[in-house]
Design a protein around this motif. Sequence first.
Motif: not given
Length: 502
Positions: A121, A348-349
């Motif tokens: 994140g 987040k990713t």
Amino acid sequence: MVFIGLQSLATLVLLGVRSVAAAANGSVPMQVRLAYAGSHGMTVSWNTYEHVQHPTVHYGSEVHNLCETAKSDVSVTYQTSTTYNNHVELSNLRPNTLYYYNIPGSNATTPYNFTTARKAGDHTPYVAAVVVDLGTMGRDGLTTFVGKGAASPLAPGEINTIQSLQQFQPTYDFLMHAGDIAYADYWLKEEIQGFLPNTTLGDGAKVYERILNDFYDEMAPITSNKPYMVGPGNHEANCDNGGTKDKAHNISYTVSICMPGQTNFTGYRNHFRMPSRQSGGLENFWYSYDHGMVHYVQIDTETDLGHGIIAPDEPGGSENEDSGPFATLKDQQTNWLAADLASVDRAKTPWVIVAGHRPWYISLSGSDQCLDCQDAFEPILLKYGVDLVLSGHVHAYQRNAPIYNGTVDPNELNNPTFPWYITNGAAGHYDGLDTLDRPFAYYSRYAQDEAYGWSRLTFHNATHLTQDFVASKNGSVLDSATLFKKHEVGHHGKPGKGGAQS
């Protein structure tokens, strides 16, 4: 033996002195290396000539106050190994934090240090380095000359890939190495080609182990400071280079010449500890981890392809290495891969990067194009919106267009739907570079087979990623391209429908 300029010579001489000292005191740590251990951990590994009762690491966030201690009972060896592999996991670490550490008995004059992974994140820009197909640079590996039949020696005084990675070390967060590590299994080929003096087959085990130790010694200045995330390649399978032929004497060698401990990825399985336990993967073969805005996945193209497909190094595979399988369940790797990718939180990713040793899109025909790997993995990579697929195996560099099932994405690098494929096996080892087929494949956008180098991944933000091919000899960038992905998040684990770049 000709070494690679004064800098390399000095490095290798120092390593030789350290090895002699370590042999005199069998508990002296050497070959120190790091690996991420989940979101809040780091594994510290090192080798010793003697068994260590309780491997111990002292660490802390202040260089003169290593107030924390971690221990384990993992000090393992195997038949024909000359050393013990020691592994200690440090847990409950703070993200993106500089830590100092030391290992009892070390002859280091100051503590080692590392920086933990960025929290998932955290969209702060950063750089990762990638190599594949990297072997020793010195006594038993790539130098300014080669044996009869080998190719692409280094130019006198030329900076090699290990030196280049060390030179750029302050600029990247960690190093990925997706298979073919050290090339210790080239010992017999090097002898046949007149590069090394001949030994008996029985004593070949000693040459094999020496090459392994040389490589890990050479890498230690990097791996003791930067996490070293590895994957399996075919040259980790056993000791005989996948079958070596002595044409002058009409002899074909097979895995049958390998001594106990030098088959079935034994050295690779003992030497490393990748975060498979934390990610539900399997040993050092397949696993995943997060670092800032990126979810990284390492897959195994050598064994356990699943779906009834025999992998190249399994019994009956194309190289007949008789290695693996390692899974206990049917389709274990591909089922894990699908579940892992489905669980990714793209908020987040947003970036998902997959690394595997063998390519299936490459300008080289034959077994170097792993079509079985394509059958096993490609549909899963598309389904879950993987952004970039990294490979090596072919000792050259080729950047392709985003592609799926042979069809090039019409958007190219401007918010494509298909994964982007890059093969970079040009890091360097004794046997030199491969020659790609010309004309290059229709999906190739840049390819070269004349320079050694490594890949630099720069994650600018959630939408832009740049990949550079860095020439080891002088640090110049021979190829650069930037991928734009809109990364609108739809369902959990799957990217939503993207649009054109505004």
